[in-house]
Scaffold this motif. Structure first.
Motif, PDB file in Angstrom:
ATOM      1  N   PHE A 279      62.652  15.356  53.489  1.00 54.17           N
ATOM      2  CA  PHE A 279      63.399  14.104  53.622  1.00 54.17           C
ATOM      3  C   PHE A 279      63.099  13.341  54.907  1.00 54.17           C
ATOM      4  CE2 PHE A 279      66.809  16.358  50.935  1.00 54.17           C
ATOM      5  CZ  PHE A 279      66.207  15.944  49.759  1.00 54.17           C
ATOM      6  N   THR A 280      62.593  14.021  55.915  1.00 56.95           N
ATOM      7  CA  THR A 280      62.322  13.341  57.185  1.00 56.95           C
ATOM      8  C   THR A 280      61.348  12.175  56.973  1.00 56.95           C
ATOM      9  OG1 THR A 280      62.725  15.342  58.475  1.00 56.95           O
ATOM     10  CG2 THR A 280      61.394  13.623  59.506  1.00 56.95           C
ATOM     11  N   GLY A 281      61.733  10.998  57.463  1.00 59.47           N
ATOM     12  CA  GLY A 281      60.915   9.795  57.311  1.00 59.47           C
ATOM     13  C   GLY A 281      61.155   9.039  56.021  1.00 59.47           C
ATOM     14  N   SER A 282      62.061   9.564  55.177  1.00 60.94           N
ATOM     15  CA  SER A 282      62.362   8.887  53.910  1.00 60.94           C
ATOM     16  C   SER A 282      63.648   8.081  54.053  1.00 60.94           C
ATOM     17  CB  SER A 282      62.527   9.914  52.788  1.00 60.94           C
ATOM     18  OG  SER A 282      63.757  10.599  52.917  1.00 60.94           O
ATOM     19  N   ASP A 283      64.127   7.508  52.944  1.00 65.85           N
ATOM     20  CA  ASP A 283      65.399   6.787  52.945  1.00 65.85           C
ATOM     21  C   ASP A 283      66.590   7.731  53.108  1.00 65.85           C
ATOM     22  OD1 ASP A 283      64.774   3.841  52.223  1.00 65.85           O
ATOM     23  OD2 ASP A 283      63.589   4.974  50.768  1.00 65.85           O
ATOM     24  N   ILE A 284      66.385   8.994  52.818  1.00 63.84           N
ATOM     25  CA  ILE A 284      67.451   9.997  52.916  1.00 63.84           C
ATOM     26  C   ILE A 284      67.462  10.562  54.330  1.00 63.84           C
ATOM     27  CG2 ILE A 284      68.261  12.233  52.073  1.00 63.84           C
ATOM     28  CD1 ILE A 284      66.883  11.541  49.387  1.00 63.84           C
ATOM     29  N   THR A 285      68.619  10.535  54.990  1.00 61.93           N
ATOM     30  CA  THR A 285      68.746  11.048  56.349  1.00 61.93           C
ATOM     31  C   THR A 285      69.247  12.488  56.305  1.00 61.93           C
ATOM     32  OG1 THR A 285      69.280   8.840  57.185  1.00 61.93           O
ATOM     33  CG2 THR A 285      69.816  10.723  58.607  1.00 61.93           C
ATOM     34  N   PRO A 286      68.426  13.454  56.727  1.00 60.65           N
ATOM     35  CA  PRO A 286      68.870  14.850  56.707  1.00 60.65           C
ATOM     36  C   PRO A 286      69.925  15.102  57.772  1.00 60.65           C
ATOM     37  CG  PRO A 286      66.702  14.669  57.736  1.00 60.65           C
ATOM     38  CD  PRO A 286      67.047  13.300  57.215  1.00 60.65           C
ATOM     39  N   PRO A 287      70.656  16.208  57.669  1.00 58.58           N
ATOM     40  CA  PRO A 287      71.702  16.496  58.661  1.00 58.58           C
ATOM     41  C   PRO A 287      71.135  16.705  60.052  1.00 58.58           C
ATOM     42  CG  PRO A 287      71.397  18.358  57.158  1.00 58.58           C
ATOM     43  CD  PRO A 287      70.628  17.212  56.592  1.00 58.58           C
ATOM     44  N   TYR A 288      71.870  16.247  61.038  1.00 58.43           N
ATOM     45  CA  TYR A 288      71.479  16.414  62.433  1.00 58.43           C
ATOM     46  C   TYR A 288      71.957  17.782  62.917  1.00 58.43           C
ATOM     47  CZ  TYR A 288      71.400  15.783  67.506  1.00 58.43           C
ATOM     48  OH  TYR A 288      71.171  15.932  68.843  1.00 58.43           O
ATOM     49  N   VAL A 289      71.075  18.538  63.510  1.00 59.84           N
ATOM     50  CA  VAL A 289      71.431  19.835  64.076  1.00 59.84           C
ATOM     51  C   VAL A 289      71.489  19.702  65.593  1.00 59.84           C
ATOM     52  CG1 VAL A 289      70.804  22.269  64.298  1.00 59.84           C
ATOM     53  CG2 VAL A 289      70.341  21.054  62.161  1.00 59.84           C
ATOM     54  N   ILE A 290      72.627  20.045  66.174  1.00 52.69           N
ATOM     55  CA  ILE A 290      72.794  19.984  67.622  1.00 52.69           C
ATOM     56  C   ILE A 290      71.812  20.966  68.269  1.00 52.69           C
ATOM     57  CG2 ILE A 290      74.414  20.311  69.517  1.00 52.69           C
ATOM     58  CD1 ILE A 290      76.678  19.904  67.412  1.00 52.69           C
ATOM     59  N   PRO A 291      71.042  20.530  69.273  1.00 55.16           N
ATOM     60  CA  PRO A 291      70.084  21.437  69.921  1.00 55.16           C
ATOM     61  C   PRO A 291      70.763  22.721  70.398  1.00 55.16           C
ATOM     62  CG  PRO A 291      69.689  19.190  70.631  1.00 55.16           C
ATOM     63  CD  PRO A 291      70.954  19.156  69.817  1.00 55.16           C
ATOM     64  N   GLY A 292      70.215  23.853  69.992  1.00 55.31           N
ATOM     65  CA  GLY A 292      70.760  25.156  70.385  1.00 55.31           C
ATOM     66  C   GLY A 292      71.768  25.728  69.417  1.00 55.31           C
ATOM     67  N   ALA A 293      72.350  24.902  68.557  1.00 58.62           N
ATOM     68  CA  ALA A 293      73.362  25.385  67.618  1.00 58.62           C
ATOM     69  C   ALA A 293      72.712  26.180  66.486  1.00 58.62           C
ATOM     70  CB  ALA A 293      74.156  24.218  67.049  1.00 58.62           C
ATOM     71  N   TYR A 294      73.445  27.149  65.981  1.00 62.07           N
ATOM     72  CA  TYR A 294      72.993  27.947  64.835  1.00 62.07           C
ATOM     73  C   TYR A 294      73.814  27.519  63.625  1.00 62.07           C
ATOM     74  CZ  TYR A 294      71.328  32.013  62.192  1.00 62.07           C
ATOM     75  OH  TYR A 294      70.736  32.834  61.259  1.00 62.07           O
ATOM     76  N   HIS A 295      73.225  26.651  62.816  1.00 61.72           N
ATOM     77  CA  HIS A 295      73.876  26.046  61.657  1.00 61.72           C
ATOM     78  C   HIS A 295      73.709  27.000  60.463  1.00 61.72           C
ATOM     79  CE1 HIS A 295      75.231  23.037  58.883  1.00 61.72           C
ATOM     80  NE2 HIS A 295      74.896  21.983  59.617  1.00 61.72           N
ATOM     81  N   VAL A 296      74.803  27.265  59.733  1.00 61.12           N
ATOM     82  CA  VAL A 296      74.721  28.182  58.588  1.00 61.12           C
ATOM     83  C   VAL A 296      74.806  27.465  57.244  1.00 61.12           C
ATOM     84  CG1 VAL A 296      75.497  30.213  59.859  1.00 61.12           C
ATOM     85  CG2 VAL A 296      77.198  28.719  58.751  1.00 61.12           C
ATOM     86  N   TYR A 297      74.858  26.155  57.257  1.00 58.97           N
ATOM     87  CA  TYR A 297      74.700  25.336  56.054  1.00 58.97           C
ATOM     88  C   TYR A 297      75.571  25.787  54.878  1.00 58.97           C
ATOM     89  CZ  TYR A 297      70.848  23.172  58.500  1.00 58.97           C
ATOM     90  OH  TYR A 297      70.100  22.491  59.426  1.00 58.97           O
ATOM     91  N   HIS A 298      76.889  25.798  55.125  1.00 57.29           N
ATOM     92  CA  HIS A 298      77.778  25.925  53.964  1.00 57.29           C
ATOM     93  C   HIS A 298      77.486  24.798  52.976  1.00 57.29           C
ATOM     94  CE1 HIS A 298      81.172  26.359  51.384  1.00 57.29           C
ATOM     95  NE2 HIS A 298      81.690  25.213  51.764  1.00 57.29           N
TER      96      HIS A 298
END
Length: 381
Positions: A279-298
């Motif tokens: 999705f990067t560079g497309s019309d769809i904006t992917p979720p922003y991940v805070i630098p250093g955070a460990y996102h578990v994508y519920h």
């Protein structure tokens, strides 16, 4: 996985549990059989053997003390009851979350005080949190939305910098296994964190269940008393609690699933990385991940122009999606007496118009996620 991963023509659901069940069926059936043969189903101010075992095993994962409860909503209510949140108290939280966050505050007679979100992270704006503190503020409830934790140290500093006691109660219903930008787990910088084990969560029960996590041993004891009607010794009650007990069957099932949590979270993160690459560079904006955070994508939640039309396009092509959340809490009819008007929190309201969750459960195949990305991107061609 790569952008050239082979796709499939079969429908892709937003979520399903049947595949996971087949993978862990023997383990779960053995655990349930152990409970049934023991005929030991209950827990209270003192945890029974099955609930106690799950609490101990989860505590090894998240640190601190774990108190198993009947649901994530009850975890929020029990936490605020145990911390003596009363009618007239103010509790600061976000309007962009599942209803239970603010509903639990209101059920205790306290006043939800909403602040707007950061448009990148969807988490509440800490500068606005600080500005919202008054002499009536008794607690702050951050929501680790979609599986990402914000800056817990900065939030703790806001709470500690006040002239009165302000408890931070983390709504971590969607964030088991997550870490903040400095590597901290849930409840490290808060009085407690509230977990949900609703079946769709990263760690899901076979029905409703939840838990509280705290680093404070005395508070953990009070949480256990709170789940058993405020019982301090058998049939002696020094305060009013509720029936917030987790039953042994749910604890046994969760204990089995807990063994797989890291693997499942890693798969969610791999799926998210693939989607983000596509999705990067497309019309769809992917979720922003805070630098250093460990996102578990519920949830894997994107921003998309013509969101509703995209959702219809996905449905037409057999790809599941959903909107979390379509209406901010400050404009819900039940909170009209708080006096908020549409436009009060523009970032939250804009998110409600633009966000869309795509399939991200761990049993998805590479071909399925390739189809999700292909179908989503084809809408904008």
């Amino acid at each position: 996985m790569s952008a050239t991963t082979t796709t499939t023509d079969k429908p892709v659901p937003l979520f399903e549990l049947a595949t996971q069940w087949q993978l862990i069926r023997n383990e779960v059936e053995a655990a349930v059989r152990e409970v049934l043969e023991s005929q030991n189903y209950t827990s209270g101010a003192v945890s029974g053997p099955f609930v106690g075992r799950f609490e101990d095993n989860l505590a090894k994962r998240v640190g601190g003390h774990v108190v198993a409860l009947s649901s994530g909503t009850d975890a929020l209510i029990a936490a605020m009851m145990a911390l003596n949140i009363r009618p007239g108290d103010e509790v600061i939280t976000t309007p962009f979350t599942f209803f239970a966050t603010a509903g639990s505050i209101a059920r205790l007679g306290a006043k939800p005080v909403f602040v707007d979100i950061d448009p990148q992270t969807f988490l509440f704006d800490l500068a606005q949190v600080k500005a919202a503190v008054t002499k009536k503020t008794r607690a702050i409830v951050p929501v680790h939305l979609y599986g990402q934790m914000g800056d817990t140290e900065a939030l703790a500093a806001i709470a500690c910098g006040s002239s009165q006691t302000i408890d931070v109660i983390e709504d971590a219903a969607q964030a088991i296994g997550a870490k903040d930008p400095k590597g901290r787990h849930i409840a490290e910088m808060a009085r407690c964190a509230c977990l949900s084990f609703y079946p769709t969560k990263n760690l899901g029960a076979a029905g409703d269940a939840g838990a509280l996590v705290t680093r404070d041993e005395k508070l953990a004891t009070r949480f256990k008393q709170t789940r058993q009607h405020g019982e301090t010794t058998r049939y002696h009650h020094e305060f009013v609690g509720g029936n917030f007990r987790m039953d042994a069957l749910q604890a046994a099932i969760l204990d089995v699933k807990l063994r797989h949590l890291d693997t499942w979270n890693n798969r969610r993160r791999a799926i998210a990385a693939y989607y983000t690459q596509r999705f990067t560079g497309s019309d769809i904006t992917p979720p922003y991940v805070i630098p250093g955070a460990y996102h578990v994508y519920h949830q894997y939640v994107v921003r998309a122009p013509k969101r509703d039309a995209l959702k219809d396009h996905l449905q037409k092509h057999g790809v599941g999606s959903n909107i979390y959340y379509p209406k901010a809490l400050h404009v819900q009819a039940c909170f009209a007496d708080l006096g908020y008007q549409k436009g009060a929190f523009p970032h939250a309201e804009k998110a409600c118009d633009e966000v869309l969750a795509l399939p991200i459960f761990p049993e998805l195949t590479d071909a399925q996620i390739a189809r999700v990305a292909d179908v989503a991107l084809s809408f904008y061609k």
